[in-house]
Write an enzyme that holds these catalytic residues in place. Sequence first.
Site, short mmCIF file in Angstrom:
data_model
loop_
_atom_site.label_atom_id
_atom_site.label_comp_id
_atom_site.label_asym_id
_atom_site.label_seq_id
_atom_site.Cartn_x
_atom_site.Cartn_y
_atom_site.Cartn_z
N ALA A 141 0.87 -2.42 10.10
CA ALA A 141 1.37 -1.48 9.09
C ALA A 141 2.79 -1.78 8.64
CB ALA A 141 1.29 -0.03 9.57
N GLY A 142 3.01 -1.59 7.33
CA GLY A 142 4.34 -1.68 6.76
C GLY A 142 4.77 -3.04 6.27
N GLY A 160 1.52 1.34 4.33
CA GLY A 160 1.55 1.23 2.88
C GLY A 160 2.91 1.17 2.24
N LYS A 204 -9.95 0.20 16.62
CA LYS A 204 -8.54 0.42 16.30
C LYS A 204 -8.34 1.93 16.31
CE LYS A 204 -5.05 0.20 12.71
NZ LYS A 204 -4.78 0.03 11.27
N ASN A 209 -3.11 -4.82 5.13
CA ASN A 209 -4.13 -4.51 4.14
C ASN A 209 -3.52 -4.42 2.75
OD1 ASN A 209 -6.88 -2.08 4.02
ND2 ASN A 209 -6.24 -3.57 2.53
N THR A 210 -2.64 -3.43 2.55
CA THR A 210 -2.11 -3.13 1.23
C THR A 210 -1.39 -4.32 0.61
OG1 THR A 210 -1.78 -0.85 1.98
CG2 THR A 210 -0.75 -1.48 -0.09
#
Length: 262
Positions: A186-187, A159, A98, A208-209
Amino acid sequence: MDKLSLYGETFTSRLLIGSALYPSPAIMLDSVRASGAEIITLSLRRQNPAQQDGKAIWDYIRSSGCKLLPNTAGCKSAKEAVTLAEMSREIFQTDWLKLEVIGDDYTLQPDPYGLVEAAKELSKRGFKVLPYCTEDLVLCRRLLDAGCEALMPWGAPIGTGQGLLNKYNLGMLRERLPDTPMIIDAGLGAPSHATEAMEMGFDAVLLNTAIAKAHDPVGMGVAFKLAVEAGRAGYNAGLMLKRQTASPSTPTIGMPFWRRHD
């Protein structure tokens, strides 16, 4: 069965998951398993198994049975990204990558110039590059020209949990590059964001977050698993077209008192 295909390999799950920010390695492993993810991202800088502080996390990641997707998080130039990629390939024994080249510390927005430069060099070196990029169509075309076979456009800055901020551009990107595997990366902050991305026709999501920072990461892993499956099923079934005016679902033909109100 409807499977995700990336660089000649197929996967049942369309949810990719990160390995950072969890309360503990054990909760990370349980969350990954609950999500059904088959690909897990990891950073050499955080999880170098050659170092003592990274060994425990590495053991948990390895026991997950997931395919490893090392990233170049924190790199701010093509040179840094290429160097870290080579180190990751040697340590984690995989040519999957990645690719991240960050151009702004505040938004963590990718640097398009460094990204294309690094993608071109890494592709020449035999890496299977999945670039973290914006939803810019021209940039994405340049990345494909550089040798990438899949793209990872962001939904929002890393995040933030804002979901899909630029649906118009994302929709246009999906429409203009219909045969390119694309993973929203992301996001995403809620399962509904993942469902929406899948309904738009994107091939997978990476997050992830949203799971790691949930009050119950394991439960959130299950929620995202179901959300991705529902969104993909809805896309495959074919969503109804949106209308500007109401359309009754119950037929009015034959109703004795029906009349139109202007």
